[in-house]
Design an enzyme around this catalytic site. Structure first.
Site, PDB file in Angstrom:
ATOM      1  N   ARG A  78       0.811  -1.219   0.000  1.00 43.76           N
ATOM      2  CA  ARG A  78       0.000   0.000   0.000  1.00 43.76           C
ATOM      3  C   ARG A  78       0.841   1.265   0.000  1.00 43.76           C
ATOM      4  NH1 ARG A  78      -3.785  -1.354   5.043  1.00 43.76           N
ATOM      5  NH2 ARG A  78      -1.748  -2.101   5.747  1.00 43.76           N
ATOM      6  N   LYS A 190       2.823 -20.642   6.768  1.00 40.65           N
ATOM      7  CA  LYS A 190       1.904 -21.141   7.780  1.00 40.65           C
ATOM      8  C   LYS A 190       1.309 -19.950   8.544  1.00 40.65           C
ATOM      9  CE  LYS A 190       4.766 -21.810  11.881  1.00 40.65           C
ATOM     10  NZ  LYS A 190       3.924 -21.129  12.867  1.00 40.65           N
ATOM     11  N   HIS A 220       9.594 -23.557   7.384  1.00 41.99           N
ATOM     12  CA  HIS A 220      11.015 -23.205   7.319  1.00 41.99           C
ATOM     13  C   HIS A 220      11.900 -24.202   8.056  1.00 41.99           C
ATOM     14  CE1 HIS A 220       9.965 -21.260  11.196  1.00 41.99           C
ATOM     15  NE2 HIS A 220      11.229 -21.476  11.499  1.00 41.99           N
ATOM     16  N   LYS A 224      16.126 -26.343   7.143  1.00 40.31           N
ATOM     17  CA  LYS A 224      17.325 -26.323   7.977  1.00 40.31           C
ATOM     18  C   LYS A 224      18.224 -27.511   7.650  1.00 40.31           C
ATOM     19  CE  LYS A 224      15.292 -23.781  11.845  1.00 40.31           C
ATOM     20  NZ  LYS A 224      16.213 -22.635  11.753  1.00 40.31           N
ATOM     21  N   GLU A 258      11.341 -21.931  23.268  1.00 45.87           N
ATOM     22  CA  GLU A 258      11.715 -20.535  23.047  1.00 45.87           C
ATOM     23  C   GLU A 258      11.865 -19.844  24.397  1.00 45.87           C
ATOM     24  OE1 GLU A 258       9.846 -18.651  19.336  1.00 45.87           O
ATOM     25  OE2 GLU A 258       8.289 -20.015  20.044  1.00 45.87           O
ATOM     26  N   ASP A 277       0.383 -23.555  16.576  1.00 42.17           N
ATOM     27  CA  ASP A 277       1.460 -22.748  16.032  1.00 42.17           C
ATOM     28  C   ASP A 277       2.687 -23.574  15.677  1.00 42.17           C
ATOM     29  OD1 ASP A 277       2.598 -20.249  15.280  1.00 42.17           O
ATOM     30  OD2 ASP A 277       3.719 -20.189  17.159  1.00 42.17           O
ATOM     31  N   HIS A 282       5.640 -27.894  12.399  1.00 34.06           N
ATOM     32  CA  HIS A 282       7.060 -28.177  12.595  1.00 34.06           C
ATOM     33  C   HIS A 282       7.309 -29.547  13.224  1.00 34.06           C
ATOM     34  CE1 HIS A 282       7.557 -24.131  11.414  1.00 34.06           C
ATOM     35  NE2 HIS A 282       7.497 -23.563  12.589  1.00 34.06           N
ATOM     36  N   LYS A 380       6.750 -21.174  25.119  1.00 35.76           N
ATOM     37  CA  LYS A 380       7.361 -19.853  25.232  1.00 35.76           C
ATOM     38  C   LYS A 380       7.907 -19.677  26.653  1.00 35.76           C
ATOM     39  CE  LYS A 380       5.542 -18.366  21.213  1.00 35.76           C
ATOM     40  NZ  LYS A 380       6.355 -17.987  20.042  1.00 35.76           N
TER      41      LYS A 380
END
Length: 529
Positions: A78, A190, A220, A224, A258, A277, A282, A380
């Site tokens: 935009r 995703k 992704h 790897k 994480e 998620d 994964h 997390k």
């Protein structure tokens, strides 16, 4: 067979004055795979993914000589940018995130192919201008009209963008052009839906515009090096495959941890959660790589067939109240810093039951893996950032030692470190130096950073190059995506029926107590990576 000496000039494919070296023909995998004439169009070009991953990956590919001279990068957004404005954005992203050294001559050549098309997703004229831009690049830079459309946008925008690509003719494949077959491909990030029904609907929307062989769904993790190395470790070596089964393996743990919280992503994450998620895509893909049978070849079709067999054989272990766990992080100390809990994060509903930690027990109902639990966990604000696959072996059936000699001896383990310290660790028992027989655990370690002089490419480098080459091996197809939702949906539905929310766990810990209890019921425990 005739032998002898020859003289002359070496050709591109190892040809010497018309003579082809049988050891270095067109199939020689030592030769780099260079993308053919093409353009890459990025929707969502101002987003974090584009700036942090996609733009640096494009530069790194160019720097490694893997993009053709006329390669072109087109941004769609935009903003009222010129091509020069877009170039400055790419430049800033490259200097901040590129893996390879800066080379001005590479940048100058790459920047000649930058274009920017201003518009919104519902703007017919903007997509018509994009079509004109693709045609212009074909005439001026010899892209052959080939284009990949990278949808780095929310799934809710897929329908309107796909409709526009079809309406404007941008999705049309052309077999009658002067340059032969002209291809158009779409790249999807995703999440691939939020449950089975939405995944089927999303696949139908995309496949109405692009045939399945032109759809590249990005996971992704599959790009790897350490994930691809699973296949090499298993099938290029005689050492592991004989014991890669339920006779020797006690269980498998697949962890993606994480150490960061949600921060500014809290509003986006609410309603999605850790299982959707990470586990659906994964971790189930990693499970498939660990559990698959040896394919007859590593072609995309053969590899996908073996992965789908594993996913079709993957089952939840019941009862779910004992074989799954979920949690939400609370405030606490992590890395010497006092951090906020999930419910104090800006933009998060304090009454939300969305989990930031998820652990699920699966089994693979095949002869090879019968009785071996696969424990998948993600979260997390855990103890550290790490992704690893641990294949934990059964204890020796007989130990001819006194109990005190082996009291510190654990189970043998083969650990594949996916990130951040990529490599492989083997844990086994060894005698402690000294006059007495005492056995303790030791480790043998292989690290990519020390074993090879060349640094590993970023996952997005490999995946973008594969898209341009039309190499689909590392991209999940419809059946994989839908089957992954089938084996996750019952867990999400079960958690939704529970009156209480996720169990709390302190930031910097390794998850809720219920996750430890999940393994303790069978006499096992989680690894501390």
């Amino acid at each position: 067979m005739t032998t002898g000496t020859t003289t002359g000039t070496t050709g591109r494919r190892g040809q010497l004055d018309g003579w082809t070296n049988p050891l270095r023909d067109a199939r020689d995998k030592r030769l780099p795979r260079i993308a053919g004439p093409s353009s890459l169009v990025i929707f969502g070009v101002t987003g974090d993914l584009s700036r942090k991953k996609l733009m640096p990956a494009v530069y790194d590919l160019a720097n490694r000589g893997l993009l053709p001279p006329g390669f072109s990068l087109v941004g769609f957004g935009r903003r009222k940018w010129t091509a020069a404005d877009f170039g400055q954005v790419v430049l800033d992203a490259v200097k901040a995130g590129a893996r390879t050294p800066w080379r001005q001559e590479v940048w100058d050549r790459l920047a000649e192919g930058f274009r920017f098309v201003q518009g919104t997703f519902d703007d017919d004229e903007a997509f018509d201008r994009l079509n004109d831009t693709i045609d212009e690049l074909d005439r001026e830079r010899g892209t052959g009209g080939n284009a990949a459309f990278y949808l780095s946008i929310p799934p809710s925008d897929f329908p309107v963008v796909c409709k526009q690509l079809a309406r404007s003719g941008l999705s049309a494949q052309n077999d009658s052009g002067e340059n032969g077959h002209q291809w158009r491909r779409v790249v999807i990030e995703k999440p691939f839906g939020h449950d089975l029904d939405s995944a089927i609907e999303l696949n139908e929307i995309v496949n109405d515009v692009f045939p399945e062989e032109s759809v590249f769904r990005i996971d992704h993790y599959l790009g790897k090096e350490t994930v691809q190395n699973i296949l090499a470790l298993r099938f290029a070596n005689q050492l592991f495959e004989p014991i890669w089964n339920s006779h020797y393996v006690d269980h498998v743990q697949i962890t993606m941890a994480e150490d960061i919280g949600l921060g500014g992503r809290a509003g986006y994450y609410d309603g999605i959660g850790a299982a959707r998620d990470v586990i659906q895509n994964h971790l189930l893909q990693l499970l498939a790589f660990i559990a698959l049978e040896e394919p007859t070849s590593f072609s995309a079709r053969r590899l996908r067939a073996e992965k789908i067999k594993v996913l079709n054989a993957t089952r939840l272990v019941y009862p779910l109240e004992e074989t799954t766990a979920r949690g939400q992080y609370t405030g606490g100390w992590q890395g010497g810093e006092l951090v906020r809990g999930l419910k104090e994060e800006e933009g998060y509903d304090p009454n939300s039951k969305t989990e930031t930690y998820a652990a699920i027990t699966y089994e693979v109902a095949t002869r090879r893996w019968a009785g071996v639990p696969f424990y998948l966990r993600t979260g997390k604000r855990l103890g550290r950032r790490v992704t690893e696959i641990a294949v934990v072996f059964k204890r020796a059936p007989h130990l001819p030692f006194d109990a005190t000699m082996t009291e510190e001896l654990g189970q043998n383990a083969f650990v594949i470190r996916v990130q951040p310290d990529e490599g492989v660790t083997m844990r086994f028992g060894s005698k402690v130096p000294g006059s007495q027989m005492e056995v303790r655990d030791v480790t043998m370690d292989f690290g990519y950073g020390t074993a090879f002089t060349e640094s590993s490419p970023e996952a997005y480098e490999r995946l973008i190059l594969d898209v341009l080459l039309g190499e689909p091996s590392l991209f999940p197809v419809n059946e994989e995506v839908e089957r992954s939702w089938e084996i996750l949906d019952p867990v999400i539905e079960h958690w939704a029926t529970l009156p209480e929310g996720p169990d709390p766990y302190a930031a910097g810990s390794w998850g809720p107590v219920s996750a430890d209890q999940m393994l303790a019921r069978t006499g096992r425990h989680w690894r501390r990576p």
